[in-house]
Motif scaffolding. Structure first.
Motif, PDB file in Angstrom:
ATOM      1  N   LEU A 111      11.188  17.226 -63.114  1.00 23.86           N
ATOM      2  CA  LEU A 111      12.556  16.824 -63.438  1.00 23.86           C
ATOM      3  C   LEU A 111      12.766  15.362 -63.070  1.00 23.86           C
ATOM      4  O   LEU A 111      12.169  14.853 -62.131  1.00 23.86           O
ATOM      5  N   ARG A 112      13.639  14.697 -63.805  1.00 26.93           N
ATOM      6  CA  ARG A 112      13.947  13.304 -63.509  1.00 26.93           C
ATOM      7  C   ARG A 112      15.437  13.074 -63.628  1.00 26.93           C
ATOM      8  O   ARG A 112      16.153  13.850 -64.270  1.00 26.93           O
ATOM      9  N   ASN A 113      15.887  12.010 -63.014  1.00 23.38           N
ATOM     10  CA  ASN A 113      17.295  11.647 -63.068  1.00 23.38           C
ATOM     11  C   ASN A 113      17.632  11.213 -64.483  1.00 23.38           C
ATOM     12  O   ASN A 113      16.985  10.332 -65.044  1.00 23.38           O
ATOM     13  N   PHE A 114      18.635  11.838 -65.070  1.00 23.46           N
ATOM     14  CA  PHE A 114      19.044  11.504 -66.427  1.00 23.46           C
ATOM     15  C   PHE A 114      20.561  11.604 -66.506  1.00 23.46           C
ATOM     16  O   PHE A 114      21.123  12.695 -66.529  1.00 23.46           O
ATOM     17  N   CYS A 162      11.450  37.429 -66.305  1.00 17.69           N
ATOM     18  CA  CYS A 162      11.879  36.135 -65.789  1.00 17.69           C
ATOM     19  C   CYS A 162      12.129  35.220 -66.986  1.00 17.69           C
ATOM     20  O   CYS A 162      11.294  35.136 -67.891  1.00 17.69           O
ATOM     21  N   LEU A 163      13.262  34.539 -66.986  1.00 18.03           N
ATOM     22  CA  LEU A 163      13.601  33.578 -68.034  1.00 18.03           C
ATOM     23  C   LEU A 163      13.666  32.202 -67.395  1.00 18.03           C
ATOM     24  O   LEU A 163      14.443  31.983 -66.468  1.00 18.03           O
ATOM     25  N   ILE A 164      12.842  31.286 -67.875  1.00 17.87           N
ATOM     26  CA  ILE A 164      12.816  29.916 -67.370  1.00 17.87           C
ATOM     27  C   ILE A 164      13.332  29.007 -68.471  1.00 17.87           C
ATOM     28  O   ILE A 164      12.762  28.974 -69.571  1.00 17.87           O
ATOM     29  N   GLU A 165      14.411  28.288 -68.170  1.00 14.65           N
ATOM     30  CA  GLU A 165      15.031  27.391 -69.146  1.00 14.65           C
ATOM     31  C   GLU A 165      14.947  25.952 -68.630  1.00 14.65           C
ATOM     32  O   GLU A 165      15.738  25.549 -67.790  1.00 14.65           O
ATOM     33  N   PRO A 166      13.980  25.189 -69.122  1.00  9.91           N
ATOM     34  CA  PRO A 166      13.815  23.815 -68.629  1.00  9.91           C
ATOM     35  C   PRO A 166      14.617  22.799 -69.450  1.00  9.91           C
ATOM     36  O   PRO A 166      14.921  23.028 -70.624  1.00  9.91           O
ATOM     37  N   SER A 167      14.984  21.719 -68.810  1.00 11.80           N
ATOM     38  CA  SER A 167      15.591  20.570 -69.487  1.00 11.80           C
ATOM     39  C   SER A 167      15.092  19.314 -68.780  1.00 11.80           C
ATOM     40  O   SER A 167      14.290  19.390 -67.858  1.00 11.80           O
ATOM     41  N   ILE A 168      15.613  18.178 -69.176  1.00 12.31           N
ATOM     42  CA  ILE A 168      15.117  16.918 -68.630  1.00 12.31           C
ATOM     43  C   ILE A 168      15.470  16.731 -67.164  1.00 12.31           C
ATOM     44  O   ILE A 168      14.708  16.172 -66.396  1.00 12.31           O
ATOM     45  N   ASN A 169      16.633  17.235 -66.731  1.00  6.91           N
ATOM     46  CA  ASN A 169      17.058  17.005 -65.343  1.00  6.91           C
ATOM     47  C   ASN A 169      17.371  18.282 -64.577  1.00  6.91           C
ATOM     48  O   ASN A 169      17.861  18.223 -63.457  1.00  6.91           O
ATOM     49  N   SER A 170      17.117  19.442 -65.162  1.00  6.53           N
ATOM     50  CA  SER A 170      17.417  20.693 -64.465  1.00  6.53           C
ATOM     51  C   SER A 170      16.554  21.822 -65.014  1.00  6.53           C
ATOM     52  O   SER A 170      16.006  21.737 -66.103  1.00  6.53           O
ATOM     53  N   LEU A 171      16.504  22.880 -64.237  1.00  6.42           N
ATOM     54  CA  LEU A 171      15.691  24.043 -64.568  1.00  6.42           C
ATOM     55  C   LEU A 171      16.453  25.281 -64.107  1.00  6.42           C
ATOM     56  O   LEU A 171      16.824  25.378 -62.937  1.00  6.42           O
ATOM     57  N   ARG A 172      16.733  26.195 -65.031  1.00  8.74           N
ATOM     58  CA  ARG A 172      17.429  27.429 -64.676  1.00  8.74           C
ATOM     59  C   ARG A 172      16.446  28.581 -64.789  1.00  8.74           C
ATOM     60  O   ARG A 172      15.786  28.746 -65.804  1.00  8.74           O
ATOM     61  N   ASP A 199      19.737  39.782 -63.088  1.00  9.59           N
ATOM     62  CA  ASP A 199      20.304  40.115 -61.790  1.00  9.59           C
ATOM     63  C   ASP A 199      20.672  38.888 -60.971  1.00  9.59           C
ATOM     64  O   ASP A 199      21.671  38.891 -60.264  1.00  9.59           O
ATOM     65  N   ILE A 200      19.859  37.847 -61.033  1.00 11.22           N
ATOM     66  CA  ILE A 200      20.118  36.647 -60.244  1.00 11.22           C
ATOM     67  C   ILE A 200      19.568  35.434 -60.990  1.00 11.22           C
ATOM     68  O   ILE A 200      18.568  35.543 -61.708  1.00 11.22           O
ATOM     69  N   SER A 201      20.252  34.309 -60.830  1.00  6.54           N
ATOM     70  CA  SER A 201      19.818  33.062 -61.464  1.00  6.54           C
ATOM     71  C   SER A 201      19.749  31.955 -60.425  1.00  6.54           C
ATOM     72  O   SER A 201      20.552  31.910 -59.498  1.00  6.54           O
ATOM     73  N   LEU A 202      18.793  31.074 -60.614  1.00 12.63           N
ATOM     74  CA  LEU A 202      18.605  29.915 -59.749  1.00 12.63           C
ATOM     75  C   LEU A 202      18.730  28.666 -60.606  1.00 12.63           C
ATOM     76  O   LEU A 202      18.343  28.669 -61.780  1.00 12.63           O
ATOM     77  N   LEU A 203      19.262  27.600 -60.033  1.00 15.90           N
ATOM     78  CA  LEU A 203      19.375  26.328 -60.738  1.00 15.90           C
ATOM     79  C   LEU A 203      18.756  25.244 -59.879  1.00 15.90           C
ATOM     80  O   LEU A 203      19.206  24.994 -58.762  1.00 15.90           O
ATOM     81  N   ILE A 204      17.719  24.608 -60.406  1.00  6.36           N
ATOM     82  CA  ILE A 204      17.050  23.503 -59.716  1.00  6.36           C
ATOM     83  C   ILE A 204      17.367  22.236 -60.491  1.00  6.36           C
ATOM     84  O   ILE A 204      17.160  22.180 -61.711  1.00  6.36           O
ATOM     85  N   THR A 205      17.881  21.237 -59.810  1.00  2.69           N
ATOM     86  CA  THR A 205      18.188  19.958 -60.450  1.00  2.69           C
ATOM     87  C   THR A 205      17.226  18.890 -59.943  1.00  2.69           C
ATOM     88  O   THR A 205      16.452  19.127 -59.006  1.00  2.69           O
ATOM     89  N   ASN A 206      17.304  17.723 -60.540  1.00  2.00           N
ATOM     90  CA  ASN A 206      16.452  16.621 -60.104  1.00  2.00           C
ATOM     91  C   ASN A 206      16.764  16.218 -58.663  1.00  2.00           C
ATOM     92  O   ASN A 206      15.893  15.729 -57.956  1.00  2.00           O
ATOM     93  N   PHE A 207      17.986  16.445 -58.206  1.00  2.00           N
ATOM     94  CA  PHE A 207      18.335  16.120 -56.822  1.00  2.00           C
ATOM     95  C   PHE A 207      17.589  17.025 -55.839  1.00  2.00           C
ATOM     96  O   PHE A 207      17.202  16.597 -54.753  1.00  2.00           O
TER      97      PHE A 207
END
Length: 167
Positions: A32-35, A71-81, A123-131
């Motif tokens: 992930l990168r700052n965008f 498991c569902l992984i949804e990536p983007s440029i600055n975050s990952l769910r 059941d549960i979701s996690l959100l990872i950001t570039n921060f």
């Protein structure tokens, strides 16, 4: 391998390929990168959540162990769910999973990456950001997620033996 305890963690052979696939996919998608937002000046929002620009959000990745565990992984440029559907083989496991995920989501601010509300059907979701990846080591985040899955998969096993002893 559990880096915190520095001892190998035993897991079921059927669980090993599923967790390895999740670990490898997270390692690949967690770049992930700052965008900054292209919609609002001086704002940095998780693109996976708001989906302002379709070119910044990658295709979701579904990893299934069984029909009811995925498991569902949804990536983007600055975050990952990352969303998990945990195993519910009976009513006891369903209650335990609901209590466990409810406990985590009520304390989401203490767990940094846990979303307060899970994606529908999970059941549960996690959100990872570039921060998060700037403050924490990427490998430690991935290890935490895989260990979380391993613990949640083994959560109901001791309770079944207790329930059988009480009956």
């Amino acid at each position: 391998y559990n880096p915190i305890q520095s001892t190998p963690v035993k897991m079921a052979n059927t669980m090993r390929p599923y967790l390895t696939c999740i670990r490898n996919t997270l390692n690949a998608t967690c770049c992930l990168r700052n965008f900054p937002s292209q919609q609002v000046e001086r704002h940095n929002v998780p693109e996976v959540e708001f989906r302002h620009n379709k070119e910044l959000v990658l295709d979701p990745i579904m990893i299934c162990r069984t029909e009811h565990e995925r498991c569902l992984i949804e990536p983007s440029i600055n975050s990952l769910r990352i969303s998990f559907k945990l195993k519910h083989s009976d009513t006891l496991e369903e209650i335990l999973t609901k209590k466990f995920t409810g406990f985590l989501t009520q304390r989401a601010e203490n767990f940094w990456i846990v979303r307060r509300v899970a994606i529908e059907g999970y059941d549960i979701s996690l959100l990872i950001t570039n921060f998060h990846t700037e403050d924490l080591l990427q490998q430690k985040i991935v290890d935490f997620i895989v260990n979380f899955l391993e613990v949640s998969a083994n959560l109901a096993m001791p309770c079944h033996s207790i329930a059988f002893r009480l009956d």
